[in-house]
Design a protein around this motif. Structure first.
Motif, PDB file in Angstrom:
ATOM      1  N   GLY A   1       0.769  -1.243   0.000  1.00 35.17           N
ATOM      2  CA  GLY A   1       0.000   0.000   0.000  1.00 35.17           C
ATOM      3  C   GLY A   1       0.792   1.281   0.000  1.00 35.17           C
ATOM      4  N   LYS A   2       2.127   1.227   0.198  1.00 33.01           N
ATOM      5  CA  LYS A   2       2.939   2.437   0.225  1.00 33.01           C
ATOM      6  C   LYS A   2       4.143   2.266  -0.708  1.00 33.01           C
ATOM      7  N   PRO A   3       4.731   3.370  -1.176  1.00 31.98           N
ATOM      8  CA  PRO A   3       5.909   3.245  -2.048  1.00 31.98           C
ATOM      9  C   PRO A   3       7.074   2.518  -1.393  1.00 31.98           C
ATOM     10  N   THR A   4       7.183   2.600  -0.053  1.00 29.70           N
ATOM     11  CA  THR A   4       8.287   1.953   0.656  1.00 29.70           C
ATOM     12  C   THR A   4       7.909   0.576   1.210  1.00 29.70           C
ATOM     13  N   SER A   5       6.731   0.067   0.872  1.00 29.09           N
ATOM     14  CA  SER A   5       6.288  -1.234   1.372  1.00 29.09           C
ATOM     15  C   SER A   5       7.061  -2.358   0.709  1.00 29.09           C
ATOM     16  N   PHE A   6       6.979  -3.553   1.316  1.00 33.24           N
ATOM     17  CA  PHE A   6       7.614  -4.722   0.717  1.00 33.24           C
ATOM     18  C   PHE A   6       7.008  -5.003  -0.662  1.00 33.24           C
ATOM     19  N   LEU A   7       5.685  -4.839  -0.785  1.00 32.33           N
ATOM     20  CA  LEU A   7       4.981  -5.031  -2.058  1.00 32.33           C
ATOM     21  C   LEU A   7       4.303  -3.721  -2.436  1.00 32.33           C
ATOM     22  N   PRO A   8       5.048  -2.772  -2.993  1.00 29.06           N
ATOM     23  CA  PRO A   8       4.486  -1.442  -3.239  1.00 29.06           C
ATOM     24  C   PRO A   8       3.413  -1.413  -4.320  1.00 29.06           C
ATOM     25  N   GLY A   9       3.353  -2.427  -5.171  1.00 26.85           N
ATOM     26  CA  GLY A   9       2.413  -2.407  -6.275  1.00 26.85           C
ATOM     27  C   GLY A   9       1.005  -2.833  -5.929  1.00 26.85           C
ATOM     28  N   VAL A  10       0.792  -3.372  -4.740  1.00 28.17           N
ATOM     29  CA  VAL A  10      -0.549  -3.828  -4.334  1.00 28.17           C
ATOM     30  C   VAL A  10      -0.905  -3.192  -2.990  1.00 28.17           C
ATOM     31  N   ASP A  11      -2.179  -3.295  -2.643  1.00 26.30           N
ATOM     32  CA  ASP A  11      -2.636  -2.702  -1.387  1.00 26.30           C
ATOM     33  C   ASP A  11      -3.714  -3.577  -0.765  1.00 26.30           C
ATOM     34  N   PHE A  12      -3.324  -4.357   0.250  1.00 31.20           N
ATOM     35  CA  PHE A  12      -4.300  -5.118   1.018  1.00 31.20           C
ATOM     36  C   PHE A  12      -4.118  -4.859   2.514  1.00 31.20           C
ATOM     37  N   ALA A  13      -3.591  -3.664   2.841  1.00 35.37           N
ATOM     38  CA  ALA A  13      -3.355  -3.301   4.236  1.00 35.37           C
ATOM     39  C   ALA A  13      -4.680  -2.924   4.904  1.00 35.37           C
ATOM     40  N   ILE A  14      -5.071  -3.697   5.915  1.00 28.12           N
ATOM     41  CA  ILE A  14      -6.288  -3.377   6.670  1.00 28.12           C
ATOM     42  C   ILE A  14      -5.980  -3.066   8.134  1.00 28.12           C
ATOM     43  N   TRP A  15      -4.747  -3.392   8.592  1.00 27.52           N
ATOM     44  CA  TRP A  15      -4.311  -3.008   9.939  1.00 27.52           C
ATOM     45  C   TRP A  15      -3.635  -1.650   9.819  1.00 27.52           C
ATOM     46  N   PRO A  16      -4.149  -0.621  10.478  1.00 28.76           N
ATOM     47  CA  PRO A  16      -3.675   0.744  10.211  1.00 28.76           C
ATOM     48  C   PRO A  16      -2.300   1.074  10.769  1.00 28.76           C
ATOM     49  N   LEU A  17      -1.821   0.320  11.747  1.00 29.79           N
ATOM     50  CA  LEU A  17      -0.557   0.656  12.407  1.00 29.79           C
ATOM     51  C   LEU A  17       0.602  -0.072  11.733  1.00 29.79           C
ATOM     52  N   GLU A  18       1.784   0.527  11.831  1.00 37.87           N
ATOM     53  CA  GLU A  18       2.965  -0.077  11.214  1.00 37.87           C
ATOM     54  C   GLU A  18       3.643  -1.086  12.127  1.00 37.87           C
ATOM     55  N   ASN A  19       3.304  -1.101  13.396  1.00 40.04           N
ATOM     56  CA  ASN A  19       3.869  -2.062  14.338  1.00 40.04           C
ATOM     57  C   ASN A  19       2.725  -2.806  15.029  1.00 40.04           C
ATOM     58  N   PRO A  20       2.798  -4.135  15.139  1.00 44.56           N
ATOM     59  CA  PRO A  20       1.681  -4.905  15.695  1.00 44.56           C
ATOM     60  C   PRO A  20       1.670  -5.011  17.209  1.00 44.56           C
ATOM     61  N   GLY A  21       2.688  -4.458  17.901  1.00 39.82           N
ATOM     62  CA  GLY A  21       2.889  -4.741  19.320  1.00 39.82           C
ATOM     63  C   GLY A  21       1.712  -4.426  20.224  1.00 39.82           C
ATOM     64  N   ILE A  22       0.966  -3.379  19.935  1.00 43.66           N
ATOM     65  CA  ILE A  22      -0.104  -2.949  20.833  1.00 43.66           C
ATOM     66  C   ILE A  22      -1.206  -3.999  20.955  1.00 43.66           C
TER      67      ILE A  22
END
Length: 543
Positions: A477-498
């Protein structure tokens, strides 16, 4: 200015021949050290725990070398240079996390275990399911950590040679991976430890020298340095780099999730905890703790000056567009201060940092697989002590595992190019805090903890952390993502710890409460005495 223009300008100022010469000289010296150290690798204890032959101060330097990764030097300096105060939060988180790990679990685990984290977790629980789960979580943590180091290596050497295309950086990552495999195959833990000791000394010395230099250019006034950083800042307003919110102001929940992962993750990092098995006694383990605290604490204070110094003298825009992105801040600062010679030295130190850490991660992952899965699950032995698992065969399996891990690290590092390595390490911390820490704490401090609770906690925490990472903007979902060409991000945070960390603790408690099986309370009592007093620990580590 384009990335290519910055690369060309960097190449003109630096001296690639000098840079690569310093780099090759360091590789030659460390390979010599590794080969010398490997002469006494005769047993599993030699290969996994360096024969428990290191003193407290030596192990303190090695712990610092293991903990002060490329994220600490390259990633944090870049984060402070670009994001100011929010970048410095990484330093605070890493330092506080180290204190939590030392005061809460380090010595207790050393007193109880033998080679790996799983030795501790399976002491009072059923061997096979717990060891399998612990081995898998260890491999997952090491893999995420390796991604950060390999990505940092690609960016660093690319900057040294002025390479900005993805293919060239991928080839560099492959070379680093091959070197890592050679180091660990030849030297084992003893060779790795000596590389970490040398690297820690060089890293701290280089950071001190650069800090003094930066302060001297600013009249030894931190206030003048910060004013210069504000003047060079590209933020709006410019003084935003001095206060919180430049990176995490839009989503404070992301910062809270990051903080939880950093503070709690270190206590679950298997490659750091494994260092405490390389000293002969609990007293030496405590001495190594004192040395490590001082070395790590001083270094993280220096990153504040180095980060703002890079922002002031090099400029955030130049840093972000250089080969390696934000990870190039420290080498570019060295180039500005002392020209090609200092840049070559600092880059070699940074490369030493990467090699030392990836070697430690790789041998930890290999030991976890060979010692836990091969020796104790496949061969149904108890660490080889009862004769069912051949220790020599165990070491052979560990060496083969090193090759597999090295190949996976190369492929993952190629995919992780362009990411801030301090951020990538934070993902490894989140996995460690979610999958390992709950089980460690419950095993050490809760007598009613059961095998079901351990398995639920480790698998549940690991699955939650990995799934949330895959469904986050880090992956798509972002230019710096591992897969920048697709977007299936549904968890809004960049870190899962919370979410993943509390879930790991909850599953450990729930699995134990619902488990009607009878665990051996005598083993729980024995573990408590051994972990708190060290009684029986020396006998445990002789085998």
């Amino acid at each position: 200015m384009s990335v290519r223009a910055v690369a060309d300008a960097t190449l003109e100022q630096s001296n690639p021949i000098l840079n690569i010469s310093v780099f090759l000289a360091f590789v030659a010296v460390t390979l010599f050290i590794v080969i010398r150290a490997s002469r006494n690798n005769r047993t599993a204890a030699d290969y996994y725990a360096a024969g428990r032959s290191f003193s407290g101060p030596q192990n303190g330097f090695a712990i610092a070398g293991d903990y002060l990764s490329a994220a600490s030097f390259l990633g944090i300096c870049g984060a402070i240079a670009v994001n100011g105060y929010d970048g410095f939060l990484y330093s605070i988180g890493f330092l506080v996390a180290w204190l939590v790990a030392l005061l809460l679990v380090a010595e207790l685990m050393r007193n109880t275990g033998k080679f790996t984290m799983a030795d501790v977790l399976s002491f009072r629980l059923q061997q096979r399911p717990v060891r399998m789960a612990a081995a898998l979580t260890t491999l997952a943590v090491c893999f995420f950590y390796l991604l950060a180091q390999m990505a940092g290596a690609g960016g660093l050497v690319s900057l040294l040679l002025g390479i900005s295309d993805r293919l060239g950086q991928s080839l560099i990552i492959a070379v680093v991976g091959v070197l890592m495999i050679v180091y660990v195959l030849i030297g084992g833990m003893k060779g790795t430890t000596w590389v970490q000791i040398v690297k820690a000394g060089l890293l701290i010395a280089g950071a001190v020298a650069m800090t003094i230099w930066v302060l001297a250019l600013n009249g030894f006034s931190l206030n003048i340095l910060l004013e210069s950083a504000v003047a060079a800042s590209t933020s709006d307003p410019k003084d935003a780099i001095l206060g919180p919110g430049l990176k995490y102001g839009a989503n404070p929940w992301d910062f809270l999730s990051l903080a939880l992962a950093l503070v709690l993750g270190t206590a679950g990092l298997p490659h750091v905890l494994m260092r405490f098995y390389t000293v002969p006694t609990a007293k030496e383990a405590r001495r190594s703790v004192v040395w490590a605290i001082w070395l790590i604490g001083v270094f993280y204070l220096l990153t504040l000056v180095l980060g703002y110094g890079a922002g002031a003298l090099v400029g955030p825009e130049t840093i972000t567009k250089a080969p390696g992105g934000v990870n190039s801040a420290a080498p570019l600062l060295a180039l500005h201060l002392g020209g090609p010679v200092l840049m070559g030295f600092i880059s070699a130190v940074a490369f030493a940092t990467i090699l030392a850490v990836v070697a430690g991660l790789t041998i930890t992952a290999a030991a976890s697989f060979a010692h836990n899965i091969y020796a104790n699950v496949v061969k149904r032995g108890r660490g080889g002590d009862d004769g069912e698992a051949d220790p020599n065969g165990e070491v052979r399996v560990a060496r083969r595992t090193v090759i597999v891990i090295g190949v996976l690290a190369i492929l993952g590092g190629i995919g992780a190019q362009g990411q801030n390595i301090a951020f990538l390490v934070a993902l490894a911390f989140a996995v460690a805090a979610s999958a390992n820490l709950p089980t460690i704490l419950y095993s050490l401090f809760w007598k009613r903890f059961t095998t079901r609770g351990a398995v639920w906690s480790m698998y549940g925490g690991l699955a939650a952390a990995v799934i949330l990472i895959v469904l986050s903007p880090v992956f798509s979902g972002k230019p710096t993502s591992f897969l920048p060409g697709v977007d299936f991000a549904i968890w809004p945070l960049e870190n899962p710890g919370i979410l993943s960390i509390p879930l790991g603790f909850l599953l450990g408690w729930l699995g134990s409460v619902l488990d009607r099986g009878t665990e051996d309370r005598r083993l729980a009592a024995e573990m408590e005495v051994r972990s708190l007093t060290g009684y029986g620990a020396e006998k445990a580590v002789e085998h």
